[in-house]
Design a protein around this motif. Structure first.
Motif, PDB file in Angstrom:
ATOM      1  N   GLY A 167      11.476   5.298  12.079  1.00  0.00           N
ATOM      2  CA  GLY A 167      10.059   5.247  11.749  1.00  0.00           C
ATOM      3  C   GLY A 167       9.826   4.902  10.288  1.00  0.00           C
ATOM      4  N   ALA A 168      10.631   5.488   9.408  1.00  0.00           N
ATOM      5  CA  ALA A 168      10.519   5.195   7.981  1.00  0.00           C
ATOM      6  C   ALA A 168      10.863   3.734   7.706  1.00  0.00           C
ATOM      7  CB  ALA A 168      11.430   6.113   7.179  1.00  0.00           C
ATOM      8  N   GLU A 169      11.866   3.206   8.391  1.00  0.00           N
ATOM      9  CA  GLU A 169      12.227   1.801   8.205  1.00  0.00           C
ATOM     10  C   GLU A 169      11.117   0.874   8.694  1.00  0.00           C
ATOM     11  OE1 GLU A 169      16.026   1.403  10.102  1.00  0.00           O
ATOM     12  OE2 GLU A 169      16.955   2.782   8.667  1.00  0.00           O
ATOM     13  N   THR A 170      10.469   1.237   9.783  1.00  0.00           N
ATOM     14  CA  THR A 170       9.347   0.434  10.270  1.00  0.00           C
ATOM     15  C   THR A 170       8.207   0.442   9.260  1.00  0.00           C
ATOM     16  OG1 THR A 170       9.935   0.832  12.576  1.00  0.00           O
ATOM     17  CG2 THR A 170       7.654   0.199  12.136  1.00  0.00           C
ATOM     18  N   LEU A 171       7.879   1.605   8.734  1.00  0.00           N
ATOM     19  CA  LEU A 171       6.847   1.709   7.709  1.00  0.00           C
ATOM     20  C   LEU A 171       7.236   0.898   6.468  1.00  0.00           C
ATOM     21  CD1 LEU A 171       4.191   2.998   6.771  1.00  0.00           C
ATOM     22  CD2 LEU A 171       5.536   4.943   5.965  1.00  0.00           C
ATOM     23  N   ALA A 172       8.496   0.977   6.080  1.00  0.00           N
ATOM     24  CA  ALA A 172       8.985   0.221   4.921  1.00  0.00           C
ATOM     25  C   ALA A 172       8.843  -1.284   5.147  1.00  0.00           C
ATOM     26  CB  ALA A 172      10.436   0.588   4.619  1.00  0.00           C
ATOM     27  N   CYS A 173       9.148  -1.731   6.349  1.00  0.00           N
ATOM     28  CA  CYS A 173       9.009  -3.163   6.662  1.00  0.00           C
ATOM     29  C   CYS A 173       7.558  -3.605   6.537  1.00  0.00           C
ATOM     30  CB  CYS A 173       9.535  -3.461   8.069  1.00  0.00           C
ATOM     31  SG  CYS A 173      11.327  -3.484   8.205  1.00  0.00           S
ATOM     32  N   TRP A 174       6.639  -2.812   7.065  1.00  0.00           N
ATOM     33  CA  TRP A 174       5.217  -3.174   6.958  1.00  0.00           C
ATOM     34  C   TRP A 174       4.762  -3.186   5.505  1.00  0.00           C
ATOM     35  CZ3 TRP A 174       2.799  -5.925  10.193  1.00  0.00           C
ATOM     36  CH2 TRP A 174       3.125  -5.865  11.550  1.00  0.00           C
TER      37      TRP A 174
END
Length: 116
Positions: free
Chosen positions: A12-19
């Motif tokens: 989830g943190a990686e997805t947020l980081a990508c956005w």
């Protein structure tokens, strides 16, 4: 926290980081890029800069910074070195960045955290 919950939180943190990176003009080239000796959470490009990004999600920014120790950065550096030929173009600047994800705050992007 059990391993499965930690894995979900990390993804989830990686997805947020990508956005977050996309909003800042970065193009995401890969996520969780693995090679022998290490892994890079995000491979991103903006113009002539190719960044290998390590994402740390913790309860506080201090805890995230503490989790990014020299041993972990060295593993990212080894993986980045092995992955670079896949993504690097002539004239590119290559760097290793960190991105801290903390609840109720914007992610914090630290460019060029590895000078090894």
């Amino acid at each position: 926290m059990n391993r499965e919950a930690a894995e979900r939180r990390g993804r989830g943190a990686e997805t947020l980081a990508c956005w977050y990176l996309r909003l800042k003009g970065w193009r995401i080239l890969a996520r969780r890029a693995r090679v022998a000796g290490g892994e890079v959470d995000i491979v991103a490009r903006r113009g002539r800069t190719l960044a290998f990004v390590e994402v740390k999600a913790r309860a506080t920014e201090d805890a995230a910074a503490f989790a990014l120790d020299e041993w972990r950065l060295r593993r990212v550096a080894v993986a980045a070195e092995r992955l670079a030929p896949r993504y690097l173009r002539a004239g590119d600047d290559l760097r290793i960045d960190a991105l801290f994800v903390v609840p109720k705050r914007w992610p914090r992007h630290l460019p060029n955290v590895w000078q090894g």
